[in-house]
Write an enzyme that holds these catalytic residues in place. Structure first.
Site, short mmCIF file in Angstrom:
data_model
loop_
_atom_site.label_atom_id
_atom_site.label_comp_id
_atom_site.label_asym_id
_atom_site.label_seq_id
_atom_site.Cartn_x
_atom_site.Cartn_y
_atom_site.Cartn_z
N ASN A 7 0.88 -1.16 0.00
CA ASN A 7 0.00 0.00 0.00
C ASN A 7 0.92 1.21 0.00
OD1 ASN A 7 -1.66 2.11 0.63
ND2 ASN A 7 -2.73 1.07 2.30
N ARG A 85 -2.60 -1.90 -3.53
CA ARG A 85 -3.72 -0.97 -3.39
C ARG A 85 -3.59 0.09 -4.48
NH1 ARG A 85 -4.37 4.06 0.62
NH2 ARG A 85 -6.53 4.53 0.11
N HIS A 173 -12.16 4.62 -0.14
CA HIS A 173 -12.19 3.78 1.07
C HIS A 173 -12.98 2.50 0.83
CE1 HIS A 173 -11.59 7.37 4.07
NE2 HIS A 173 -10.43 6.79 3.79
N HIS A 201 -16.11 5.26 8.29
CA HIS A 201 -14.65 5.20 8.38
C HIS A 201 -14.15 6.60 8.74
CE1 HIS A 201 -10.58 3.76 6.77
NE2 HIS A 201 -10.42 5.03 7.10
N GLY A 203 -10.90 8.37 9.77
CA GLY A 203 -9.45 8.48 9.99
C GLY A 203 -9.04 9.89 9.63
N ASN A 204 -7.81 10.06 9.14
CA ASN A 204 -7.46 11.39 8.63
C ASN A 204 -8.35 11.74 7.45
OD1 ASN A 204 -5.34 12.22 10.37
ND2 ASN A 204 -4.05 10.62 9.43
N ARG A 234 -9.14 18.11 5.15
CA ARG A 234 -10.04 18.34 4.02
C ARG A 234 -11.39 18.86 4.51
NH1 ARG A 234 -9.43 12.51 1.59
NH2 ARG A 234 -7.42 12.29 2.62
N GLY A 325 -12.86 6.50 14.61
CA GLY A 325 -14.00 5.59 14.84
C GLY A 325 -13.65 4.47 15.81
N ASN A 327 -11.09 4.59 18.12
CA ASN A 327 -10.47 4.99 19.39
C ASN A 327 -11.16 6.08 20.18
OD1 ASN A 327 -8.11 3.27 19.16
ND2 ASN A 327 -7.59 4.55 17.41
N GLU A 380 -7.57 -3.14 5.60
CA GLU A 380 -7.53 -3.01 4.14
C GLU A 380 -6.53 -3.97 3.51
OE1 GLU A 380 -7.24 1.16 5.00
OE2 GLU A 380 -8.45 1.62 3.24
P1 ADP Z 1 -5.50 7.43 8.15
O1 ADP Z 1 -6.74 7.90 7.48
O2 ADP Z 1 -4.31 8.29 7.84
O3 ADP Z 1 -5.25 5.95 8.05
P2 ADP Z 1 -6.11 6.84 10.91
O4 ADP Z 1 -7.21 5.88 10.58
O5 ADP Z 1 -4.90 6.33 11.56
O6 ADP Z 1 -5.75 7.76 9.68
O7 ADP Z 1 -6.77 7.95 11.89
C1 ADP Z 1 -6.06 9.04 12.35
C2 ADP Z 1 -6.98 9.88 13.21
O8 ADP Z 1 -7.42 9.08 14.33
C3 ADP Z 1 -6.29 11.09 13.79
O9 ADP Z 1 -7.15 12.21 13.74
C4 ADP Z 1 -6.07 10.68 15.23
O10 ADP Z 1 -6.03 11.79 16.09
C5 ADP Z 1 -7.30 9.86 15.48
N1 ADP Z 1 -7.15 9.07 16.71
C6 ADP Z 1 -6.29 8.05 16.95
N2 ADP Z 1 -6.42 7.63 18.24
C7 ADP Z 1 -7.38 8.40 18.80
C8 ADP Z 1 -7.97 8.48 20.11
N3 ADP Z 1 -7.60 7.67 21.08
N4 ADP Z 1 -8.92 9.41 20.32
C9 ADP Z 1 -9.31 10.25 19.34
N5 ADP Z 1 -8.80 10.22 18.10
C10 ADP Z 1 -7.84 9.32 17.83
#
Ligand code: ADP
Length: 598
Positions: A7, A85, A173, A201, A203-204, A234, A325, A327, A380
């Protein structure tokens, strides 16, 4: 089968090695990032041990070239395939593709759609081809899962010339949404095909997907990964009128605005930080900007969940994944609070104590809540490994033709419906036996009526059933003015209502569907053909000139069933066959079996 998954992004490389047997197991995992001239950082996990450090590899290409050596150091040899990917598959790549030269050229041609991502993905393909010239390489596209989105979801209401130039919604995604939907169905213990799931989903990058009975029917990212939710950097949804406004008021060029929407917006634009942990910390210390950002983030997700429940006409589960989602219990709670009206209620203790090791997918809804809420890590790479194995599985061709019957519109009536239409105590008259034993066409006919029009002399098939079911074609749906969903026989919850008119009386009943194509068969034939109940196969029907492959044809094994495929009149017309015909299985049966087992 041992599969290497690559990836490759613009600034990081994730590597996984999977052993695919009955189940897929990750036996090696690595990530390389923070590239500078002198080297990069890495994190490698093998046999449950993780090590981090710095490697003297100044760019992604250098890591890729060194990979055989690195893997050998961890006693990983004898790879059998490489899965890549690829972010954008455009219109044409609706499924995985083996990476031969024409395929690589075709992916290259999609660069304008994904100028950052596809070239980075292709770099890995090119180098992997040099490093492992004898291994088959497979592309798994982020967009492919959304290729089932209907035109009403993928089309922008813009001038034709723009649409002709390729402007449309694709969604991203996809590999993640597909994996978590499959994982949620496993956890629920029901076939994915029977479930209506919203996959979230976060994440960033962040997106929501409506997974209706196993298929993506809408997703929040569009032409680019910019549309939809508030993300790390974004903006997500904005009014496109902002281009004109910013150009007139601030003299900003299109390129400047676009770059800022990608990189200076979202959480970063609102708070200065793109990291949700940071934003949550600041909010808890009273930072008003961070508080607003969190509220906006949750509000936008909640709106999409509501919208997608409406789009699907039902909701069985919401699944959270991605760094946020997985954490952030407080973000999950903000999103779900206020959705009680649609049967979605969290158990706050369970939400607080989510444990996700070993692909766990805990349910965190309150006891008795109608909608399940599930949290799971996305996987993934695992999905790419599975799909790579499926794409390379030997093709099992079954020479034996399968009879095909065309089902014209018809109804199956319940006892109360027969009495409402034909009078108390009335019994239908069997007129002609059907091929399936015990089934017949009645001599009686009825009329269907919808807001737009009527269909007269519609056939009734016996015997009576516990629940009335009305099977029409998509074209019939336009004639009636009712949008009927594609459903398996008997799956009638939430289906639209239509008026049935008989010689004695009429009734309004739900149960209006476009029947999903299927093959009836018995266990003997199924065994011989390598089929099993619930499997989905591809079938070629028709001649060379106008014949078509019909994908996702459901196998229904019944004790005394006669082997026969049923399609509707629209499908038959499309493949240019008349009342009956023959089909041949073209499915990669092993791959389909793997997909269904998932
Ligand atoms: P990517 O899309 O780059 O794969 P990730 O799925 O790793 O990103 O998600 C990153 C996001 O998850 C960041 O905004 C990070 O702050 C958030 N994050 C990770 N752990 C926690 C947590 N314990 N509480 C809140 N946000 C979290």
């Amino acid at each position: 089968m041992k599969i290497l998954v690559l990836n490759c992004g613009s600034s990081s490389l994730k590597v996984g090695v999977f052993e695919i047997a009955e189940k897929a197991t990750e036996i090696f995992k690595a990530s390389y990032e923070q590239f500078e001239a002198e080297g990069c950082t890495y994190k490698i996990t093998k046999d449950g041990k993780t090590e981090t450090g710095e490697a003297p590899l100044g760019d992604i290409a250098a890591v890729l070239v060194s990979l055989p050596h690195i893997l050998a150091g961890y006693r990983i040899t004898q790879l059998e395939a490489v899965g890549h990917r690829i972010v954008h598959g455009g219109e044409n790549f609706r499924t995985t593709a083996v990476l031969d030269d024409p395929t690589i050229v075709a992916i290259e041609a999609l660069t304008p759609l994904a100028p950052l991502h596809n070239p980075a993905n292709l770099l890995a393909v090119r180098i992997a081809k040099q490093v492992w010239p004898n291994l088959p390489q497979v592309a798994v596209f982020d967009t492919a899962f959304h290729s089932t989105n209907p035109p009403r979801a993928t089309t922008y209401a813009v001038p034709k010339a723009w649409r002709d130039a390729g402007l449309r919604r694709f969604g991203f995604h996809g590999t993640s949404h597909k994996y978590v939907a499959i994982r949620a169905a496993e956890e629920i213990g029901e076939p994915l095909r029977d479930l209506q799931i919203v996959s979230v989903h976060l994440g960033n990058g962040a997106s929501v997907c409506a997974v209706n009975r196993g298929e993506s029917i809408d997703t929040s990212m569009g032409m680019t990964p910019l549309e939809g939710l508030v993300m790390g950097t974004r903006s997500g949804d904005v009014d496109p009128g902002l281009f004109g406004f910013l150009s007139r008021q601030l003299g900003l060029s299109v390129d400047k605005v676009e770059a800022a929407l990608y990189s200076e917006s979202g959480l970063k634009g609102l708070t200065g930080s793109s990291d949700m942990r940071d934003v949550e910390d600041r909010a808890s210390r009273g930072d008003a900007n961070a508080q607003l950002a969190i509220e906006m983030f949750a509000y936008r997700v909640r709106k999409y969940i509501g919208a997608y429940a409406a789009a699907m006409g039902g909701l069985d589960a919401v699944v959270f994944t991605g760094g946020i989602g997985e954490n952030s219990p407080s973000m999950r709670r903000r999103i779900c609070d206020g959705l009680e009206f649609m049967g979605l209620r969290l158990d706050h203790d369970r939400n607080q104590c989510v444990e996700l090791a070993n692909h766990a997918a805990p349910q965190i809804q309150a006891y008795g809540a109608r909608v399940r809420v599930i949290v799971t890590e996305t996987a993934e790479q695992l999905m790419i490994a599975r799909e790579t194995a499926a794409a390379l599985a030997p093709k099992a061709t079954v020479p034996e033709p399968i009879p095909v019957a065309v089902s014209a519109r018809h109804v199956h009536l319940s006892r109360p419906a027969v009495e409402a239409l034909f009078g108390a105590g009335y019994h239908l008259t069997p007129a002609a036996p059907l091929r399936q034993p015990g089934q017949w066409a009645a001599s009686e006919r009825i009329t269907l009526e919808g807001p737009k029009g009527r269909l007269e002399r519609v056939a009734i098939l016996g015997p009576e059933r516990p629940r009335t079911q009305i099977e029409i074609s998509r074209t019939d749906g336009f004639a009636l003015g009712i949008d009927a969903p594609v459903r398996d026989s008997g799956k009638l919850d939430g289906t639209p209502t239509v008026r049935l008119i008989g010689p004695f009386g009429s009734l309004n009943t739900d149960g209006l569907i476009v029947a999903a194509r299927h093959i009836h068969t018995n266990s003997d034939d199924a065994g011989r053909l390598g089929l099993a109940d619930g499997m989905l196969v591809d079938v070629h029907i028709g001649d060379e000139e106008r014949g078509l492959v019909f994908g996702k044809t459901l196998i229904r094994v019944g004790a005394n069933a006669v082997t026969e495929m049923h399609i509707d009149t629209d499908e038959a017309n499309a493949a240019d066959i008349r009342v009956t015909g023959e089909g041949s299985l073209v499915a990669d049966l092993r791959a389909v079996a793997v997909a269904n087992r998932d």
